[in-house]
Design a protein around this motif. Structure first.
Motif, PDB file in Angstrom:
ATOM      1  N   ALA A  24      72.335  49.859  47.513  1.00 39.73           N
ATOM      2  CA  ALA A  24      73.449  49.839  46.571  1.00 39.73           C
ATOM      3  C   ALA A  24      73.557  51.170  45.838  1.00 39.73           C
ATOM      4  O   ALA A  24      74.531  51.428  45.137  1.00 39.73           O
ATOM      5  CB  ALA A  24      73.267  48.705  45.567  1.00 39.73           C
ATOM      6  N   ALA A  25      72.547  52.040  46.010  1.00 39.14           N
ATOM      7  CA  ALA A  25      72.551  53.351  45.355  1.00 39.14           C
ATOM      8  C   ALA A  25      73.659  54.214  45.958  1.00 39.14           C
ATOM      9  O   ALA A  25      73.777  54.313  47.178  1.00 39.14           O
ATOM     10  CB  ALA A  25      71.201  54.025  45.528  1.00 39.14           C
ATOM     11  N   ASP A  53      72.582  63.082  49.133  1.00 41.70           N
ATOM     12  CA  ASP A  53      71.744  62.591  48.040  1.00 41.70           C
ATOM     13  C   ASP A  53      72.250  61.252  47.524  1.00 41.70           C
ATOM     14  O   ASP A  53      73.439  61.116  47.197  1.00 41.70           O
ATOM     15  CB  ASP A  53      71.733  63.596  46.880  1.00 41.70           C
ATOM     16  CG  ASP A  53      71.070  64.906  47.240  1.00 41.70           C
ATOM     17  OD1 ASP A  53      70.075  64.880  47.984  1.00 41.70           O
ATOM     18  OD2 ASP A  53      71.539  65.954  46.769  1.00 41.70           O
ATOM     19  N   LEU A  54      71.331  60.277  47.429  1.00 46.02           N
ATOM     20  CA  LEU A  54      71.657  58.953  46.904  1.00 46.02           C
ATOM     21  C   LEU A  54      70.891  58.713  45.613  1.00 46.02           C
ATOM     22  O   LEU A  54      69.707  59.039  45.514  1.00 46.02           O
ATOM     23  CB  LEU A  54      71.317  57.866  47.933  1.00 46.02           C
ATOM     24  CG  LEU A  54      72.243  57.920  49.151  1.00 46.02           C
ATOM     25  CD1 LEU A  54      71.545  58.551  50.307  1.00 46.02           C
ATOM     26  CD2 LEU A  54      72.768  56.569  49.464  1.00 46.02           C
ATOM     27  N   ASN A  55      71.569  58.119  44.649  1.00 44.07           N
ATOM     28  CA  ASN A  55      71.027  57.932  43.308  1.00 44.07           C
ATOM     29  C   ASN A  55      70.278  56.613  43.195  1.00 44.07           C
ATOM     30  O   ASN A  55      70.764  55.663  42.592  1.00 44.07           O
ATOM     31  CB  ASN A  55      72.159  57.996  42.279  1.00 44.07           C
ATOM     32  CG  ASN A  55      71.649  58.025  40.869  1.00 44.07           C
ATOM     33  OD1 ASN A  55      70.549  58.499  40.618  1.00 44.07           O
ATOM     34  ND2 ASN A  55      72.433  57.515  39.943  1.00 44.07           N
ATOM     35  N   GLY A  56      69.103  56.534  43.790  1.00 47.24           N
ATOM     36  CA  GLY A  56      68.278  55.342  43.691  1.00 47.24           C
ATOM     37  C   GLY A  56      67.088  55.424  44.619  1.00 47.24           C
ATOM     38  O   GLY A  56      67.116  56.132  45.627  1.00 47.24           O
ATOM     39  N   PRO A  57      66.028  54.690  44.302  1.00 47.68           N
ATOM     40  CA  PRO A  57      64.806  54.759  45.096  1.00 47.68           C
ATOM     41  C   PRO A  57      64.770  53.803  46.293  1.00 47.68           C
ATOM     42  O   PRO A  57      63.862  53.876  47.110  1.00 47.68           O
ATOM     43  CB  PRO A  57      63.727  54.375  44.083  1.00 47.68           C
ATOM     44  CG  PRO A  57      64.422  53.404  43.187  1.00 47.68           C
ATOM     45  CD  PRO A  57      65.834  53.919  43.064  1.00 47.68           C
ATOM     46  N   GLU A  58      65.769  52.926  46.431  1.00 43.72           N
ATOM     47  CA  GLU A  58      65.744  51.938  47.512  1.00 43.72           C
ATOM     48  C   GLU A  58      65.865  52.620  48.877  1.00 43.72           C
ATOM     49  O   GLU A  58      66.528  53.639  49.006  1.00 43.72           O
ATOM     50  CB  GLU A  58      66.895  50.933  47.369  1.00 43.72           C
ATOM     51  CG  GLU A  58      66.901  50.157  46.081  1.00 43.72           C
ATOM     52  CD  GLU A  58      67.676  50.868  44.967  1.00 43.72           C
ATOM     53  OE1 GLU A  58      68.429  51.816  45.260  1.00 43.72           O
ATOM     54  OE2 GLU A  58      67.496  50.484  43.813  1.00 43.72           O
ATOM     55  N   ALA A  59      65.257  52.017  49.879  1.00 44.59           N
ATOM     56  CA  ALA A  59      65.340  52.542  51.246  1.00 44.59           C
ATOM     57  C   ALA A  59      66.800  52.616  51.685  1.00 44.59           C
ATOM     58  O   ALA A  59      67.616  51.771  51.321  1.00 44.59           O
ATOM     59  CB  ALA A  59      64.544  51.656  52.192  1.00 44.59           C
ATOM     60  N   VAL A  60      67.112  53.620  52.474  1.00 42.56           N
ATOM     61  CA  VAL A  60      68.467  53.794  52.985  1.00 42.56           C
ATOM     62  C   VAL A  60      68.388  54.077  54.486  1.00 42.56           C
ATOM     63  O   VAL A  60      67.479  54.755  54.950  1.00 42.56           O
ATOM     64  CB  VAL A  60      69.217  54.933  52.242  1.00 42.56           C
ATOM     65  CG1 VAL A  60      68.514  56.266  52.420  1.00 42.56           C
ATOM     66  CG2 VAL A  60      70.661  55.015  52.710  1.00 42.56           C
ATOM     67  N   ARG A  99      73.963  54.550  55.014  1.00 42.71           N
ATOM     68  CA  ARG A  99      74.077  53.127  54.684  1.00 42.71           C
ATOM     69  C   ARG A  99      73.964  52.873  53.169  1.00 42.71           C
ATOM     70  O   ARG A  99      73.100  52.162  52.686  1.00 42.71           O
ATOM     71  CB  ARG A  99      73.041  52.340  55.461  1.00 42.71           C
ATOM     72  CG  ARG A  99      73.256  52.505  56.977  1.00 42.71           C
ATOM     73  CD  ARG A  99      72.526  51.490  57.788  1.00 42.71           C
ATOM     74  NE  ARG A  99      72.435  51.826  59.180  1.00 42.71           N
ATOM     75  CZ  ARG A  99      73.417  51.855  60.067  1.00 42.71           C
ATOM     76  NH1 ARG A  99      74.646  51.591  59.682  1.00 42.71           N
ATOM     77  NH2 ARG A  99      73.196  52.164  61.324  1.00 42.71           N
ATOM     78  N   GLY A 100      74.911  53.488  52.460  1.00 42.30           N
ATOM     79  CA  GLY A 100      75.057  53.319  51.025  1.00 42.30           C
ATOM     80  C   GLY A 100      76.489  53.672  50.656  1.00 42.30           C
ATOM     81  O   GLY A 100      77.156  54.420  51.371  1.00 42.30           O
ATOM     82  N   PRO A 101      77.004  53.149  49.541  1.00 38.22           N
ATOM     83  CA  PRO A 101      78.392  53.420  49.149  1.00 38.22           C
ATOM     84  C   PRO A 101      78.550  54.827  48.581  1.00 38.22           C
ATOM     85  O   PRO A 101      77.591  55.423  48.100  1.00 38.22           O
ATOM     86  CB  PRO A 101      78.641  52.379  48.054  1.00 38.22           C
ATOM     87  CG  PRO A 101      77.293  52.195  47.426  1.00 38.22           C
ATOM     88  CD  PRO A 101      76.304  52.303  48.571  1.00 38.22           C
ATOM     89  N   VAL A 102      79.754  55.344  48.644  1.00 41.04           N
ATOM     90  CA  VAL A 102      80.019  56.620  47.994  1.00 41.04           C
ATOM     91  C   VAL A 102      80.178  56.353  46.496  1.00 41.04           C
ATOM     92  O   VAL A 102      80.580  55.260  46.084  1.00 41.04           O
ATOM     93  CB  VAL A 102      81.270  57.309  48.586  1.00 41.04           C
ATOM     94  CG1 VAL A 102      82.558  56.595  48.179  1.00 41.04           C
ATOM     95  CG2 VAL A 102      81.337  58.768  48.211  1.00 41.04           C
ATOM     96  N   GLN A 103      79.816  57.352  45.701  1.00 37.58           N
ATOM     97  CA  GLN A 103      79.933  57.213  44.256  1.00 37.58           C
ATOM     98  C   GLN A 103      81.361  56.830  43.884  1.00 37.58           C
ATOM     99  O   GLN A 103      82.322  57.398  44.385  1.00 37.58           O
ATOM    100  CB  GLN A 103      79.563  58.524  43.578  1.00 37.58           C
ATOM    101  CG  GLN A 103      79.578  58.440  42.080  1.00 37.58           C
ATOM    102  CD  GLN A 103      79.089  59.729  41.447  1.00 37.58           C
ATOM    103  OE1 GLN A 103      78.885  60.716  42.114  1.00 37.58           O
ATOM    104  NE2 GLN A 103      78.898  59.698  40.160  1.00 37.58           N
ATOM    105  N   ASP A 124      78.144  50.009  41.830  1.00 37.74           N
ATOM    106  CA  ASP A 124      78.152  49.294  40.556  1.00 37.74           C
ATOM    107  C   ASP A 124      77.240  49.945  39.510  1.00 37.74           C
ATOM    108  O   ASP A 124      76.921  49.341  38.504  1.00 37.74           O
ATOM    109  CB  ASP A 124      77.769  47.830  40.749  1.00 37.74           C
ATOM    110  CG  ASP A 124      76.379  47.655  41.348  1.00 37.74           C
ATOM    111  OD1 ASP A 124      75.648  48.653  41.509  1.00 37.74           O
ATOM    112  OD2 ASP A 124      76.032  46.502  41.652  1.00 37.74           O
ATOM    113  N   GLN A 125      76.840  51.211  39.728  1.00 33.18           N
ATOM    114  CA  GLN A 125      75.960  51.877  38.773  1.00 33.18           C
ATOM    115  C   GLN A 125      76.690  52.402  37.542  1.00 33.18           C
ATOM    116  O   GLN A 125      76.113  52.507  36.477  1.00 33.18           O
ATOM    117  CB  GLN A 125      75.184  53.024  39.438  1.00 33.18           C
ATOM    118  CG  GLN A 125      74.093  52.543  40.344  1.00 33.18           C
ATOM    119  CD  GLN A 125      73.213  53.684  40.819  1.00 33.18           C
ATOM    120  OE1 GLN A 125      73.475  54.858  40.582  1.00 33.18           O
ATOM    121  NE2 GLN A 125      72.142  53.334  41.511  1.00 33.18           N
TER     122      GLN A 125
END
Length: 164
Positions: free
Chosen positions: A25-26, A45-52, A84-88, A92-93
């Motif tokens: 979700a990052a 760059d993704l803003n979160g520590p979750e696996a991507v 495999r993450g949404p664009v900013q 929902d951050q």
């Protein structure tokens, strides 16, 4: 010689690459590029520590998810990179709410930065749909590449290296 010192990069190959199928979700909030002696690098760059997860492959044309519209890029080859993450802005951050979504085909790396690069020609937004983001990467010609993940305390980085 430079050719001999870059032999390892020439063995990366041009076949499709797929990492984990993990969805995060990052949000993808920044795309950067720079040159190395043997390859050009793009970092997502993704803003979160979750696996991507990711997938990357050469395609005749990168298309926008949902509509199928072609995203033209400079160069004689196009790499489709799916992060495999949404664009900013679709996440929902709520960070940097003033940042608007890029338009389809919008450059994610300033074109003037890529003038005279050996392999990398353009990096353009191709959409964010169902929690994953597609990017069109224009390459001078089909060149060997690799994709890998780098992590630090609060961020994930999908790294694309394109051999010279």
């Amino acid at each position: 010689s430079a050719v001999e010192s870059c032999a390892a990069e020439q063995r990366w190959g041009t076949d499709p690459r797929a990492g984990s199928t993990a969805m995060t979700a990052a949000p993808l909030y920044l795309v950067r590029a720079w040159q190395h002696t043997c390859y050009d690098r793009v970092v997502f760059d993704l803003n979160g520590p979750e696996a991507v997860g990711y997938a990357a492959q050469y395609v005749p044309a990168v298309t926008v998810d949902g509509s199928g519209a072609v995203v033209p890029v400079k160069g004689r080859a196009a790499l489709e990179v799916v992060v495999r993450g949404p664009v900013q802005g679709t996440d929902d951050q709520g960070h940097q709410a003033w940042v608007s979504l890029p338009a389809f085909g919008q450059d994610l790396v300033a074109p003037e930065k890529l003038v005279d690069w050996v392999s990398l020609q353009q990096v353009a937004f191709a959409g964010s749909f169902e929690g994953q983001t597609t990017v069109a990467v224009g390459v001078r010609e089909q060149r060997p590449f690799r994709v890998w993940i780098s992590s630090d305390a609060h961020y994930q980085h999908v790294v694309l290296d394109i051999a010279h």
